[in-house]
Design a protein around this motif. Structure first.
Motif, mmCIF file in Angstrom:
data_model
loop_
_atom_site.group_PDB
_atom_site.id
_atom_site.type_symbol
_atom_site.label_atom_id
_atom_site.label_comp_id
_atom_site.label_asym_id
_atom_site.label_seq_id
_atom_site.Cartn_x
_atom_site.Cartn_y
_atom_site.Cartn_z
ATOM 1 N N ASN A 484 1.011 -1.229 0.142
ATOM 2 C CA ASN A 484 0.015 -0.171 0.205
ATOM 3 C C ASN A 484 1.032 0.934 0.126
ATOM 4 O OD1 ASN A 484 -2.461 1.521 -0.165
ATOM 5 N ND2 ASN A 484 -2.095 1.552 2.502
ATOM 6 N N ILE A 485 1.863 0.995 0.983
ATOM 7 C CA ILE A 485 2.941 2.462 1.474
ATOM 8 C C ILE A 485 3.390 2.261 -0.729
ATOM 9 C CG2 ILE A 485 5.006 3.710 1.532
ATOM 10 C CD1 ILE A 485 4.611 1.682 4.266
ATOM 11 N N LEU A 486 4.028 1.453 -1.054
ATOM 12 C CA LEU A 486 4.307 1.589 -2.660
ATOM 13 C C LEU A 486 3.375 1.843 -3.523
ATOM 14 C CD1 LEU A 486 6.243 -1.800 -3.175
ATOM 15 C CD2 LEU A 486 6.923 0.347 -2.783
ATOM 16 N N ASN A 487 1.964 2.073 -3.459
ATOM 17 C CA ASN A 487 0.679 2.008 -3.784
ATOM 18 C C ASN A 487 0.859 3.462 -4.388
ATOM 19 O OD1 ASN A 487 0.158 -0.008 -5.902
ATOM 20 N ND2 ASN A 487 -1.688 -0.211 -4.867
ATOM 21 N N GLN A 488 0.858 4.309 -2.956
ATOM 22 C CA GLN A 488 1.039 5.591 -2.366
ATOM 23 C C GLN A 488 2.118 6.429 -3.129
ATOM 24 O OE1 GLN A 488 -2.070 6.993 -0.832
ATOM 25 N NE2 GLN A 488 -2.924 4.892 -1.322
ATOM 26 N N ILE A 489 3.394 6.133 -2.636
ATOM 27 C CA ILE A 489 4.228 6.459 -4.129
ATOM 28 C C ILE A 489 4.255 6.659 -5.098
ATOM 29 C CG2 ILE A 489 6.634 6.959 -4.223
ATOM 30 C CD1 ILE A 489 7.181 5.244 -1.590
ATOM 31 N N ARG A 490 3.379 5.662 -6.047
ATOM 32 C CA ARG A 490 3.265 5.324 -7.116
ATOM 33 C C ARG A 490 1.952 6.249 -8.120
ATOM 34 N NH1 ARG A 490 3.736 -0.484 -8.689
ATOM 35 N NH2 ARG A 490 3.174 -0.204 -10.467
#
Length: 605
Positions: A484-490
């Motif tokens: 989810n953190i990666l999704n927020q970053i991307r």
């Protein structure tokens, strides 16, 4: 001609016999069955009472013959009652036997026990069991079988829950609380302890066993008798599987047909999407557990080091105890020095089996089921692992590698100092596996350096996988949060894994679980700082170990005050049932509204 008359006579005879049977059956059902059920229930209470007396209390020698005679009459009544039930059943014989398979098995076992009692007594005498001990074994087995039969009748004749009124989370929480209450009661019996044990220590041990943690303020091999250790073993087994899992298994698969309401409850308890899949997983959970634990006990029996002087019966008992303790990720050991006992490292076989049991127990039952199906359908191109299984396998592998490398390189000059390279590798691997939720240790943890202690806090906090015997926030929780953190970053709005979209509710639950777990841990540490005069790092280690139901300690468990022990008890219970589950159980459900207010952006981060 005579043969034809004889045939007609037989037909007429059996017709009249069946007519009389129906008449007698009607009379029995209308006038006598209620008394039979009452006596059957009363016999169950008598059997339980005698079992408690035998294992829990000291009584005069002259009582033995009376108790044995009483249980003999109880067993004979049980056999008679089952015979009457079969005789006057309205169902076809095959259907009746199919729906009452547990009673049929119990009748067979009791019958074999009665027929071969003398031969079995002679066999037990070979292992230095006296006739009195043999009688106690037979008495106990008979009573346990009788209680199982009563359990089957209970599920069949009464509806124990109503899914419209009871929340599955409430059932889950209160089932653990009920088992803890019974565990405290049984461990307080005079025959359960070798001497006087404080109530707070019994409470602590009971919660630790039921929550499969392994932390202990006393030495269970010295302070508890065989009866007390058996109680702890049952608490570990029930705590590892979950009381609702066991009772639901007996209700569905041993006590006959299952209603739609029962199946819906199991679906909610296991967080499954379909009723059919929930029933399959429930069955597999129970079967997998007993199969894996049985194989583990056999392997442990043959790998107990020769320098540990145990009799054959002791080896069997120790193998069974440690197999259940390892698979349930409990961490309890009957050896005085735990797995640090000299001899284990030289053979490595015993510790290797323990590691495998820990891994199987921590992976989660659905994952084990899918791995088994993968082996069976090895060449099937249509077979695919679920997203949950892929996340569990990937995140577990990463954590095992992280733990192994961290321990191997960070502890070279500390707890691993002076060991050969192969032993260093083995200890590092064992510690990486056991730190997740098992709690067994082969080296003195007080010798560990601060860096590996910090890594251990993270591993214990994450813990095992969902629907497993372990604790922690779970591997899928940390995996979803990281993704989810990666999704927020991307800048991605949806989380997609292997051509599947992860439900937003799963992502929200993962985030809530992490926040709530940190709140519990920090609050518990704060309370211990107020009540204990123990180094801060050791207190942090103790709390995280309790929350993750790990059971590892830096030697401060026995030094805790009574208030400190109560705090750890609370953390162990929360860690096992889950803080989110506990809050859901008691929170008032929100009403579903047909409208929604305008959205507004809130600045965060």
């Amino acid at each position: 001609m005579k043969l034809k008359k004889f045939y007609v006579f037989l037909i007429q005879f059996f017709k009249e016999l069946e007519t009389k049977r129906h008449q007698v059956r009607k009379t029995y059902l209308e006038n006598y069955r209620k008394y039979g059920r009452f006596l059957y229930t009363l016999s169950g209470f008598v059997s339980l009472f005698i079992l408690i007396i035998e294992f829990g209390f000291f009584y005069p020698e002259e009582w033995k013959e009376f108790l044995k005679l009483t249980i003999t009459y109880v067993v004979l009544f049980f056999l008679f009652y089952e015979f009457v039930s079969i005789t006057f059943t309205s169902l076809p014989l095959f259907e009746y036997l199919l729906n009452h398979k547990i009673e049929i098995v119990i009748i067979t076992l009791v019958f074999l026990e009665i027929v071969f009692e003398e031969d079995l007594t002679l066999f037990l005498k070979q292992y230095h069991l006296t006739s009195g001990d043999s009688a106690l074994v037979f008495l106990s087995v008979t009573q346990i079988l009788f209680l199982f039969s009563n359990l089957a009748h209970f599920f069949r004749l009464s509806h124990t829950y109503d899914t419209k009124k009871l929340n599955p989370s409430i059932l889950f929480v209160f089932s653990f609380a009920a088992i803890i209450g019974f565990g405290i009661l049984f461990l307080m019996f005079p025959k359960s302890t070798t001497g006087e044990v404080k109530f707070i220590d019994i409470l602590f041990t009971t919660i630790s066993a039921t929550c499969v943690t392994g932390l202990s303020t006393i030495n269970i091999s010295n302070d508890f008798t065989f009866s007390g250790q058996l109680v702890i073993l049952f608490l570990i087994q029930i705590g590892g599987l979950g009381l609702m899992t066991l009772t639901s298994f007996f209700s569905i698969f041993l006590a006959g047909k299952v209603s739609v309401k029962d199946t819906l409850l199991i679906k909610d308890l296991l967080s499954e999407e379909t009723m059919g899949k929930a029933k399959l997983i429930l069955k597999q959970i129970t079967i997998q557990t007993f199969v894996i634990e049985s194989i583990g006990a056999i392997l442990l029996f043959f790998h107990i080091p020769d320098n540990i002087n145990l009799s054959i019966t002791q080896k069997i008992y120790y193998a069974i105890f440690h197999s259940i303790s390892a698979f349930c990720n409990a961490g309890f050991s009957l050896f005085e020095n735990g797995l640090q006992t000299e001899g284990f490292l030289e053979t490595k076989g015993f510790l290797s089996v323990i590691m495998l049991l820990i891994v199987f127990g921590g992976l989660g039952f659905p994952v084990i089921l899918q791995l088994k199906n993968r082996l069976i359908r090895w060449n099937d191109p249509s077979f695919r692992f679920s997203v949950s299984t892929k996340l569990v396998l990937f995140s577990s592998s990463i954590l095992w590698i992280l733990g192994f490398l961290s321990y191997f390189f960070l502890e070279t000059n500390n707890s691993l100092a002076g060991l050969e390279i192969d032993n260093q590798i083995f200890h590092s691997l064992f510690y990486s596996v056991t730190t997740r939720t098992a709690g067994f240790n082969t080296l003195e943890l007080t010798q560990m350096g601060i860096p590996i202690t910090f890594v251990s806090l993270f591993l214990m906090w994450v813990g095992a996988s969902p629907i497993s015997t372990g604790g922690g926030i779970k591997t899928t929780t940390i995996a979803l949060s990281f993704l989810n953190i990666l999704n927020q970053i991307r800048g991605k709005e949806r989380m997609e894994i292997q051509n599947r979209t992860v439900a937003p509710s799963s992502i929200n639950r993962a985030g809530a679980t992490i926040v709530l777990s940190l709140f519990v841990i920090f609050f518990a540490i704060f309370l211990l700082v107020l009540t204990e005069k123990i180094p801060f790092l050791d207190l942090c280690f103790e709390v995280v170990s309790a929350f993750g139901t790990v059971g590892l300690t830096r030697g401060v468990t026995v030094e805790l005050s009574e208030n400190g022990k109560l705090v750890i008890c609370f953390v162990m219970f929360i860690g096992r049932v889950g803080i989110l589950t506990l809050l859901v159980a008691f929170a008032k459900k929100a009403k579903h509204l047909s409208y929604k207010y305008p959205e507004e952006y809130v600045v965060v981060g």
